[in-house]
Write an enzyme that holds these catalytic residues in place. Structure first.
Site, mmCIF file in Angstrom:
data_model
loop_
_atom_site.group_PDB
_atom_site.id
_atom_site.type_symbol
_atom_site.label_atom_id
_atom_site.label_comp_id
_atom_site.label_asym_id
_atom_site.label_seq_id
_atom_site.Cartn_x
_atom_site.Cartn_y
_atom_site.Cartn_z
ATOM 1 N N GLU A 33 0.859 -1.195 0.000
ATOM 2 C CA GLU A 33 0.000 0.000 0.000
ATOM 3 C C GLU A 33 0.886 1.233 0.000
ATOM 4 O O GLU A 33 1.785 1.364 0.817
ATOM 5 C CB GLU A 33 -0.924 -0.032 1.223
ATOM 6 C CG GLU A 33 -1.708 1.243 1.474
ATOM 7 C CD GLU A 33 -2.586 1.699 0.313
ATOM 8 O OE1 GLU A 33 -3.415 0.903 -0.164
ATOM 9 O OE2 GLU A 33 -2.424 2.862 -0.126
ATOM 10 N N LYS A 34 0.556 2.161 -0.905
ATOM 11 C CA LYS A 34 1.408 3.352 -1.018
ATOM 12 C C LYS A 34 0.946 4.494 -0.118
ATOM 13 O O LYS A 34 1.690 5.431 0.127
ATOM 14 C CB LYS A 34 1.451 3.822 -2.469
ATOM 15 C CG LYS A 34 0.134 4.330 -2.988
ATOM 16 C CD LYS A 34 0.266 4.956 -4.353
ATOM 17 C CE LYS A 34 -1.086 5.472 -4.774
ATOM 18 N NZ LYS A 34 -1.136 6.061 -6.073
ATOM 19 N N GLY A 173 -22.616 16.654 -12.471
ATOM 20 C CA GLY A 173 -22.879 15.218 -12.323
ATOM 21 C C GLY A 173 -23.947 14.976 -11.278
ATOM 22 O O GLY A 173 -23.789 15.349 -10.120
ATOM 23 N N ALA A 308 -17.923 -0.088 -2.092
ATOM 24 C CA ALA A 308 -17.009 -0.712 -1.137
ATOM 25 C C ALA A 308 -17.420 -2.146 -0.809
ATOM 26 O O ALA A 308 -16.572 -3.036 -0.733
ATOM 27 C CB ALA A 308 -16.973 0.126 0.134
ATOM 28 N N HIS A 432 -44.213 -2.883 14.428
ATOM 29 C CA HIS A 432 -44.941 -1.626 14.298
ATOM 30 C C HIS A 432 -44.542 -0.686 15.427
ATOM 31 O O HIS A 432 -44.454 -1.132 16.562
ATOM 32 C CB HIS A 432 -46.442 -1.912 14.357
ATOM 33 C CG HIS A 432 -47.269 -0.672 14.296
ATOM 34 N ND1 HIS A 432 -47.423 0.048 13.139
ATOM 35 C CD2 HIS A 432 -47.954 -0.021 15.265
ATOM 36 C CE1 HIS A 432 -48.197 1.099 13.392
ATOM 37 N NE2 HIS A 432 -48.528 1.071 14.671
HETATM 38 C C1 LIG Z 1 -16.800 10.496 -2.315
HETATM 39 C C2 LIG Z 1 -17.021 9.004 -2.363
HETATM 40 C C3 LIG Z 1 -18.043 8.455 -1.636
HETATM 41 C C4 LIG Z 1 -18.257 7.076 -1.656
HETATM 42 N N1 LIG Z 1 -19.280 6.558 -0.928
HETATM 43 C C5 LIG Z 1 -19.490 5.218 -0.937
HETATM 44 C C6 LIG Z 1 -20.517 4.642 -0.138
HETATM 45 O O1 LIG Z 1 -21.220 5.329 0.600
HETATM 46 N N2 LIG Z 1 -20.693 3.300 -0.191
HETATM 47 C C7 LIG Z 1 -19.926 2.502 -0.990
HETATM 48 O O2 LIG Z 1 -20.120 1.283 -1.002
HETATM 49 N N3 LIG Z 1 -18.940 3.016 -1.763
HETATM 50 C C8 LIG Z 1 -18.705 4.348 -1.736
HETATM 51 N N4 LIG Z 1 -17.679 4.873 -2.488
HETATM 52 C C9 LIG Z 1 -16.894 3.952 -3.344
HETATM 53 C C10 LIG Z 1 -15.850 3.192 -2.552
HETATM 54 O O3 LIG Z 1 -15.033 4.086 -1.845
HETATM 55 C C11 LIG Z 1 -15.017 2.350 -3.512
HETATM 56 O O4 LIG Z 1 -15.866 1.522 -4.260
HETATM 57 C C12 LIG Z 1 -14.020 1.458 -2.785
HETATM 58 O O5 LIG Z 1 -13.151 2.212 -1.976
HETATM 59 C C13 LIG Z 1 -13.209 0.636 -3.809
HETATM 60 O O6 LIG Z 1 -12.289 -0.183 -3.163
HETATM 61 P P1 LIG Z 1 -10.947 -0.649 -3.902
HETATM 62 O O7 LIG Z 1 -10.269 -1.569 -2.952
HETATM 63 O O8 LIG Z 1 -11.249 -1.107 -5.250
HETATM 64 O O9 LIG Z 1 -10.090 0.669 -4.112
HETATM 65 P P2 LIG Z 1 -9.535 1.842 -3.094
HETATM 66 O O10 LIG Z 1 -10.383 1.890 -1.900
HETATM 67 O O11 LIG Z 1 -9.431 3.007 -3.971
HETATM 68 O O12 LIG Z 1 -8.129 1.269 -2.686
HETATM 69 C C14 LIG Z 1 -7.064 1.153 -3.546
HETATM 70 C C15 LIG Z 1 -5.795 1.289 -2.726
HETATM 71 O O13 LIG Z 1 -4.679 0.960 -3.558
HETATM 72 C C16 LIG Z 1 -3.623 1.847 -3.265
HETATM 73 N N5 LIG Z 1 -2.751 1.862 -4.443
HETATM 74 C C17 LIG Z 1 -3.059 2.271 -5.690
HETATM 75 N N6 LIG Z 1 -2.029 2.080 -6.527
HETATM 76 C C18 LIG Z 1 -1.046 1.528 -5.782
HETATM 77 C C19 LIG Z 1 0.264 1.091 -6.070
HETATM 78 N N7 LIG Z 1 0.775 1.161 -7.304
HETATM 79 N N8 LIG Z 1 1.010 0.584 -5.071
HETATM 80 C C20 LIG Z 1 0.511 0.508 -3.809
HETATM 81 N N9 LIG Z 1 -0.718 0.892 -3.491
HETATM 82 C C21 LIG Z 1 -1.488 1.395 -4.451
HETATM 83 C C22 LIG Z 1 -4.311 3.167 -2.976
HETATM 84 O O14 LIG Z 1 -3.493 4.020 -2.211
HETATM 85 C C23 LIG Z 1 -5.553 2.700 -2.217
HETATM 86 O O15 LIG Z 1 -5.348 2.671 -0.827
HETATM 87 C C24 LIG Z 1 -17.424 6.241 -2.448
HETATM 88 C C25 LIG Z 1 -16.367 6.807 -3.188
HETATM 89 C C26 LIG Z 1 -16.165 8.165 -3.141
HETATM 90 C C27 LIG Z 1 -15.014 8.749 -3.908
#
Ligand SMILES: Cc1cc2nc3c(=O)[nH]c(=O)nc-3n(C[C@H](O)[C@H](O)[C@H](O)COP(=O)(O)OP(=O)(O)OC[C@H]3O[C@@H](n4cnc5c(N)ncnc54)[C@H](O)[C@@H]3O)c2cc1C
Length: 455
Positions: A33-34, A173, A308, A432
């Site tokens: 993790e970066k 959006g 998430a 209820h």
């Molecule tokens: C404003 C906002 C509100 C949201 N609200 C909701 C909600 O209410 N409910 C919901 O279900 N979802 C919500 N989401 C979406 C949700 O946050 C994402 O779907 C979820 O975080 C995706 O998980 P992920 O593991 O794919 O990626 P991420 O959570 O983006 O994690 C990816 C990780 O990889 C790391 N990384 C990337 N490249 C590298 C690399 N080369 N080397 C090392 N580490 C790296 C990053 O630092 C990061 O920590 C929201 C998103 C946003 C932006």
């Protein structure tokens, strides 16, 4: 460097869920993790936005206490206080998450990783090999061609950390993130206009929810222009001017760009290593395998719902798959979706239009208005619950709008995922007065025995 069972690239919802489940199953895990463990959801997404939305709800209650006979007024919003509340929630959960990493004995490597070969990730000049590699690098806020982020043109990341309440905002959006921020800012007293190119707000939801949301936003004086194309924006020290295709210009303090999230896959070595991709997304089969043996992908980099809990489910799935548990394929359609604006929008399964495409015109629907629900009256919220039923079949979609309906999605998703028939649910008793009764009443009606329904 190592020969772990799994090397995971990215410690967000998808990556860390995969790490935890793999560790539970006795596999050795290295996670790279970066930035901060927890990723977008914990630090820049779900948790901080929902904290802001809760502060917004408190503001609404303070302003509108009179309608419940409670003398109160909104003196103002102290953004430092709001941010400290929000940040404290994130910090507490971050601490808990770090504890879980320790408890699960997961080796974490800090740094930017690069996928360099069949089973290898390189970080800070070191190579970590695993029998399997899981790509989980998440997503970033997209912009539009020619629209540069900076200054008064911001994405959700900057919007989450504002230290003041803007007087006037344009939100580009009308999807989930756009309507959630519009809702927060309106509750904080800001003048908001949403610009959406598609014909309706929350365009991925059933049309019924969009119509009701638009009605509710009108009542809240949240401005919106749908079916309107944005052509550009210019900014000065004092404001931003947003130009629309119609020739109209809107002046504001800030422009929030909320036009979707792109996969964070560029520069991580995926393409060079031969991972099959499409427009930046990593392509997988239904078992989340990429085209390379032993290489999986989870979360927002995989085409589909960027949520998430989908990331969690996919991470768990991949860990179990690697452990030889043969898990059941995830049904994307059964994943619940909640938009936490006021009023909330929650749904699972097919929209009426999608159900008609799949099952034909015989699809039936039933809409129960929250006006008939005691608890919703107590809360003074308007809204409705809509069921979509396959011909001679189960309920294939549940769509809801109203304050707090996000909490009803648990029952709705069980119904859709267990392919329940109206009669199955109609015989179950709902407490209820709760808002869950609205679902109960809708099922009673669809089973042919309506209770509190005006003819
Ligand atoms: C404003 C906002 C509100 C949201 N609200 C909701 C909600 O209410 N409910 C919901 O279900 N979802 C919500 N989401 C979406 C949700 O946050 C994402 O779907 C979820 O975080 C995706 O998980 P992920 O593991 O794919 O990626 P991420 O959570 O983006 O994690 C990816 C990780 O990889 C790391 N990384 C990337 N490249 C590298 C690399 N080369 N080397 C090392 N580490 C790296 C990053 O630092 C990061 O920590 C929201 C998103 C946003 C932006």
């Amino acid at each position: 460097m190592t020969d772990a069972d799994l090397v995971i690239l990215g410690g967000g919802s998808g990556g860390y869920a995969c790490a935890f489940r793999a560790a539970e199953l006795g596999l050795s895990v290295v996670l790279v993790e970066k930035d901060k463990l927890g990723g977008t959801c914990l630090h820049r997404g779900c948790i901080p936005t929902k904290a802001l939305l809760h502060a917004a709800e408190v503001a609404d209650y303070a302003r509108e206490g009179d309608q419940f006979g409670v003398k109160s007024s909104l003196e103002g919003i102290d953004m430092a206080g709001v941010n400290s509340y929000k940040d404290s929630i994130v910090a507490k959960m971050y601490k808990g998450l770090q504890g879980l990493f320790k408890q699960n004995k997961i080796t974490t490597v800090e740094g930017t990783g690069r996928f360099v070969g069949p089973n290898t990730v390189e970080v800070n000049g070191e190579r970590y090999t695993g029998k399997n590699v899981v790509l989980a690098t998440g997503s970033y806020s997209r912009s539009l061609p020619g629209l540069e982020i900076g200054g008064r043109i911001i994405t959700s990341e900057q919007a989450l950390n504002l230290d003041y309440v803007p007087a006037k905002v344009v939100v580009l959006g009308g999807g989930v993130i756009g309507v959630e921020f519009a809702s927060v800012w309106r509750s904080f007293g800001c003048e908001v206009t949403i610009v959406e190119a598609l014909p309706r707000l929350v365009p991925l939801e059933d049309e019924f929810a969009s119509k009701r949301l638009e009605r509710a936003f009108r009542k809240r004086n949240i401005g919106f222009k749908t079916g309107v194309r944005f052509t550009g924006a210019t900014q000065t020290d004092s404001g931003v001017t947003v130009n629309l295709e119609s020739g109209e210009q809107i002046e504001a303090d800030l422009l929030l760009v909320a036009v979707g999230r792109g996969p964070n896959t560029a520069g991580h070595g995926y393409e060079e290593a031969g991972v099959r991709m499409d427009r930046g997304f990593v392509l997988t089969d239904e078992r989340l395998r990429t085209n390379l043996p032993g290489v999986y992908a989870v979360g927002d980099i995989v085409p589909g719902l960027q949520l998430a809990h989908r990331g969690f489910a996919q991470g768990i799935f991949v860990a179990e798959e690697i452990a030889g548990r043969n898990p059941q394929v995830i049904d994307e359609n059964g994943i619940p979706r909640v938009t936490y604006c006021n009023p909330e929008v929650a749904s699972v399964g097919l929209t009426e239009a999608a159900a008609k495409d799949r099952y034909g015109a015989e699809v039936s629907t039933y809409t129960y208005d929250l006006a008939g629900n005691g608890k919703s009256n107590i809360l003074k919220t308007q809204g409705a619950v809509k069921l979509v039923k396959a011909p001679d079949g189960p309920v294939v979609g549940v769509h809801m709008i109203g304050e707090r309906v996000g909490e009803l999605i648990g029952e709705a998703q069980l119904i859709v995922n267990w392919e329940a028939f109206p009669e199955d649910v109609a015989s179950l008793i709902h407490a209820h007065p709760t808002q869950t009764e609205a679902l109960g009443e809708a099922f009673l009606a669809l089973a042919g025995k309506p209770l509190h329904v005006h003819g």
